[in-house]
Motif scaffolding. Structure first.
Motif, PDB file in Angstrom:
ATOM      1  N   LEU A  76       0.823  -1.210   0.000  1.00  0.00           N
ATOM      2  CA  LEU A  76       0.000   0.000   0.000  1.00  0.00           C
ATOM      3  C   LEU A  76       0.860   1.264   0.000  1.00  0.00           C
ATOM      4  CD1 LEU A  76      -2.837  -1.075   2.456  1.00  0.00           C
ATOM      5  CD2 LEU A  76      -2.959  -0.867  -0.041  1.00  0.00           C
ATOM      6  N   VAL A  77       1.958   1.254   0.741  1.00  0.00           N
ATOM      7  CA  VAL A  77       2.847   2.421   0.763  1.00  0.00           C
ATOM      8  C   VAL A  77       3.467   2.641  -0.611  1.00  0.00           C
ATOM      9  CG1 VAL A  77       5.056   3.276   1.679  1.00  0.00           C
ATOM     10  CG2 VAL A  77       3.331   2.340   3.228  1.00  0.00           C
ATOM     11  N   GLY A 135       0.835   3.818  -3.052  1.00  0.00           N
ATOM     12  CA  GLY A 135       0.508   5.216  -2.786  1.00  0.00           C
ATOM     13  C   GLY A 135       1.564   6.163  -3.310  1.00  0.00           C
ATOM     14  N   LEU A 136       2.828   5.805  -3.146  1.00  0.00           N
ATOM     15  CA  LEU A 136       3.908   6.646  -3.663  1.00  0.00           C
ATOM     16  C   LEU A 136       3.893   6.720  -5.188  1.00  0.00           C
ATOM     17  CD1 LEU A 136       6.811   5.560  -1.302  1.00  0.00           C
ATOM     18  CD2 LEU A 136       5.639   7.760  -1.324  1.00  0.00           C
ATOM     19  N   THR A 142       1.234   6.266  -7.121  1.00  0.00           N
ATOM     20  CA  THR A 142       0.049   7.024  -7.505  1.00  0.00           C
ATOM     21  C   THR A 142       0.270   8.518  -7.302  1.00  0.00           C
ATOM     22  OG1 THR A 142      -1.340   5.155  -6.885  1.00  0.00           O
ATOM     23  CG2 THR A 142      -2.422   7.287  -7.093  1.00  0.00           C
ATOM     24  N   ALA A 143       0.874   8.903  -6.177  1.00  0.00           N
ATOM     25  CA  ALA A 143       1.142  10.320  -5.917  1.00  0.00           C
ATOM     26  C   ALA A 143       2.125  10.880  -6.937  1.00  0.00           C
ATOM     27  CB  ALA A 143       1.688  10.489  -4.508  1.00  0.00           C
ATOM     28  N   LYS A 197       0.215  11.382 -10.288  1.00  0.00           N
ATOM     29  CA  LYS A 197      -0.701  12.518 -10.267  1.00  0.00           C
ATOM     30  C   LYS A 197       0.053  13.847 -10.373  1.00  0.00           C
ATOM     31  CE  LYS A 197      -4.577  10.412  -7.874  1.00  0.00           C
ATOM     32  NZ  LYS A 197      -5.406  10.397  -6.670  1.00  0.00           N
TER      33      LYS A 197
END
Length: 59
Positions: A41-42, A45-46, A48-49, A52
């Motif tokens: 998940l970490v 998330g990294l 995906t960030a 974006k």
């Protein structure tokens, strides 16, 4: 009978060290399921960030 005398079934290692107590079910799940899921998940998330922020810079 030969299989029962193999080192895999020994309670004490050849060097004399006691292997110690085993893990509980909660500890096992946390170690082998919880930590890998958290790391996934970490990392997701990294990624995906990062994706974006790159799209905002282009547009």
């Amino acid at each position: 009978m030969l299989l029962m005398s193999s080192p895999a079934f020994a309670l004490i290692h050849d060097d004399g060290e006691d292997p110690g107590p085993g893990l509980s079910i909660g500890q096992t799940l946390g170690l082998y399921v919880g930590i890998p899921v958290l790391l996934f998940l970490v990392i997701a998330g990294l990624v995906t960030a990062s994706d974006k922020s790159r799209k905002k810079a282009k547009g």
